[in-house]
Motif scaffolding. Structure first.
Motif, PDB file in Angstrom:
ATOM      1  N   PHE A  65      39.799   5.361 -31.636  1.00  0.00           N
ATOM      2  CA  PHE A  65      39.119   4.561 -30.615  1.00  0.00           C
ATOM      3  C   PHE A  65      39.653   3.133 -30.544  1.00  0.00           C
ATOM      4  O   PHE A  65      39.250   2.366 -29.675  1.00  0.00           O
ATOM      5  CB  PHE A  65      37.582   4.585 -30.784  1.00  0.00           C
TER       6      PHE A  65
ATOM      7  N   LEU B  44      33.713  -2.367 -24.503  1.00  0.00           N
ATOM      8  CA  LEU B  44      34.091  -1.997 -23.148  1.00  0.00           C
ATOM      9  C   LEU B  44      34.250  -3.216 -22.235  1.00  0.00           C
ATOM     10  O   LEU B  44      33.429  -4.142 -22.255  1.00  0.00           O
ATOM     11  CB  LEU B  44      33.059  -1.052 -22.559  1.00  0.00           C
TER      12      LEU B  44
ATOM     13  N   LEU C 189      38.203   0.983 -25.629  1.00  0.00           N
ATOM     14  CA  LEU C 189      37.220   2.046 -25.824  1.00  0.00           C
ATOM     15  C   LEU C 189      36.184   1.698 -26.890  1.00  0.00           C
ATOM     16  O   LEU C 189      35.308   2.518 -27.188  1.00  0.00           O
ATOM     17  CB  LEU C 189      37.931   3.351 -26.215  1.00  0.00           C
TER      18      LEU C 189
ATOM     19  N   THR D 160      26.414  -2.600 -28.784  1.00  0.00           N
ATOM     20  CA  THR D 160      25.975  -1.592 -27.819  1.00  0.00           C
ATOM     21  C   THR D 160      25.690  -0.269 -28.523  1.00  0.00           C
ATOM     22  O   THR D 160      26.087  -0.050 -29.673  1.00  0.00           O
ATOM     23  CB  THR D 160      27.053  -1.364 -26.753  1.00  0.00           C
ATOM     24  N   ASP D 161      25.023   0.615 -27.819  1.00  0.00           N
ATOM     25  CA  ASP D 161      24.757   1.947 -28.379  1.00  0.00           C
ATOM     26  C   ASP D 161      26.065   2.655 -28.707  1.00  0.00           C
ATOM     27  O   ASP D 161      26.160   3.381 -29.717  1.00  0.00           O
ATOM     28  CB  ASP D 161      23.957   2.790 -27.377  1.00  0.00           C
ATOM     29  N   TRP D 162      27.070   2.481 -27.856  1.00  0.00           N
ATOM     30  CA  TRP D 162      28.368   3.126 -28.082  1.00  0.00           C
ATOM     31  C   TRP D 162      29.009   2.609 -29.366  1.00  0.00           C
ATOM     32  O   TRP D 162      29.555   3.387 -30.155  1.00  0.00           O
ATOM     33  CB  TRP D 162      29.271   2.863 -26.888  1.00  0.00           C
ATOM     34  N   LEU D 163      28.941   1.291 -29.576  1.00  0.00           N
ATOM     35  CA  LEU D 163      29.506   0.693 -30.787  1.00  0.00           C
ATOM     36  C   LEU D 163      28.769   1.209 -32.022  1.00  0.00           C
ATOM     37  O   LEU D 163      29.387   1.612 -33.012  1.00  0.00           O
ATOM     38  CB  LEU D 163      29.410  -0.829 -30.703  1.00  0.00           C
TER      39      LEU D 163
ATOM     40  N   GLU E  17      31.249  -4.145 -20.021  1.00  0.00           N
ATOM     41  CA  GLU E  17      30.209  -4.968 -20.635  1.00  0.00           C
ATOM     42  C   GLU E  17      30.563  -6.451 -20.546  1.00  0.00           C
ATOM     43  O   GLU E  17      29.711  -7.291 -20.271  1.00  0.00           O
ATOM     44  CB  GLU E  17      30.034  -4.561 -22.106  1.00  0.00           C
TER      45      GLU E  17
ATOM     46  N   ALA F 227      27.118   3.943 -32.376  1.00  0.00           N
ATOM     47  CA  ALA F 227      27.409   5.359 -32.577  1.00  0.00           C
ATOM     48  C   ALA F 227      28.720   5.553 -33.337  1.00  0.00           C
ATOM     49  O   ALA F 227      28.798   6.339 -34.290  1.00  0.00           O
ATOM     50  CB  ALA F 227      27.469   6.079 -31.228  1.00  0.00           C
ATOM     51  N   ASN F 228      29.751   4.835 -32.926  1.00  0.00           N
ATOM     52  CA  ASN F 228      31.036   4.951 -33.612  1.00  0.00           C
ATOM     53  C   ASN F 228      30.959   4.442 -35.044  1.00  0.00           C
ATOM     54  O   ASN F 228      31.556   5.020 -35.953  1.00  0.00           O
ATOM     55  CB  ASN F 228      32.115   4.199 -32.830  1.00  0.00           C
TER      56      ASN F 228
END
Length: 337
Positions: A186, A272, A269, A155-158, A275, A160-161
């Protein structure tokens, strides 16, 4: 005992051809005697999944949920994870590899080991994502696919981290230590840290206990994990994609023949829960042998390693079913050798 197999002339996603040296371990029964379970390790894990130093010893072992008195457990090391030490294979071209490549390496290794059927593929975090990739690559290989605290896509969140992790690994003067400190924020949750430390300070150095805890984890990983390994594993996290670039993850997942048992963490976090639940609902419209279980915990992503009782409760029926079947002489696992 750590063993090694060579995948000659492996061609990765970028088209580079090279030999891959893959290390692995068997635990429990011999593969000719019992159903085989493939266990995929998490980012800083390895093939040592059970025993006194096993990272998943609360789940795998004698008389545990995955009972090595009754099963054959196989665990590969992701090539380049550093488990063998300084002599482990290092990839200068690690950015050419995707997680799909690691799944293909595993598939070829299973062929070399004459294993044509698995009772289960199980893994947590990136190991669970690898289970998804292998199951899509070989839809009839496993009777049960158990991806835990993960996703079948980056994902975009993954991403990004992982990008922040990458910057730390490439720019810090103490890269593994500092990247691990960031990662721990996280892997857990604000509620988990509040419960653990309660805002307390250390009597000796007057630092907040949470600061000492982060420094401890940074130092601990620095002493056992190499920078090249961390860079490789962090990169692979950004390449999770069972659609193989098409974007149609549901269609890819629906081709899996085995039963899928998703395990998510309500407070994760990193991968997610939302998802996972969306994937489950949408995939259940295409595939009827899929289930989902949710670990309820304040501890976030690491809950899959902490909340052992819940995980055992979810998984025990899966592994008990084959024990009963084997006692009735109906073993489902095939060894072609």
């Amino acid at each position: 005992m750590l063993q090694e197999i060579t995948i000659e002339n492996f061609k990765n996603s970028a088209g580079t051809v090279q030999d891959i040296h893959l290390s692995y371990q068997f635990f429990g029964k011999k593969p000719t005697e019992a159903p085989i379970i493939l266990v995929n390790h998490a980012l800083t894990g390895n093939s040592l999944v059970t025993g006194s130093k096993g990272w998943w010893k609360e789940l795998i072992g004698k008389n545990k949920c995955i009972d090595i008195n009754r099963f054959c457990v196989l665990a590969f090391n992701i090539p380049g994870n550093g488990f063998k030490g300084p002599e482990d294979q290092f990839f200068e071209n690690y950015k050419e590899f995707r997680l799909r490549d690691i799944a293909e390496i595993q598939a070829q290794a299973l062929e070399k080991l004459n294993i044509t059927k698995l009772f289960a593929i199980i893994g947590g975090s990136i190991g669970g994502a690898l289970a998804w990739e292998l199951a899509v690559l070989k839809p009839e290989l496993a009777e049960n696919i158990i991806p835990i605290a993960c996703d079948y896509k980056s994902t975009d969140w993954l991403v990004a981290n992982c990008r922040i992790q990458g910057h730390i690994l490439n720019n810090s003067s103490n890269p593994v230590h500092d990247a691990r400190m960031h990662a721990m924020t996280f892997y857990r949750t604000p509620q988990s840290l509040a419960q653990k430390f309660e805002g307390k300070r250390n009597r000796e150095n007057q630092a907040f206990e949470v600061e000492n805890w982060l420094l401890h984890h940074g130092e601990k990983l620095k002493n056992r994990f190499t920078l090249p390994s961390y860079k490789l594993m962090n990169h692979l996290l950004t390449t999770i994609d069972i659609s193989d670039g098409t974007g149609n993850h549901l269609e890819a997942a629906s081709r899996i023949k085995g039963d899928i048992h998703i395990v998510t963490v309500n407070s994760d976090l990193f991968f997610l829960a939302e998802e996972n639940w969306n994937s489950y609902v949408e995939l259940s419209l295409l595939k009827n042998n899929i289930s989902i279980h949710e670990i309820r915990s304040i501890h976030g992503h690491d809950a899959f390693l902490i909340e052992t009782d819940q995980l055992n409760k979810f998984l025990k029926p899966i592994f008990q079913s084959t024990i009963q079947a084997n006692e009735n002489n109906t073993s489902r696992t095939v060894w072609a050798g």
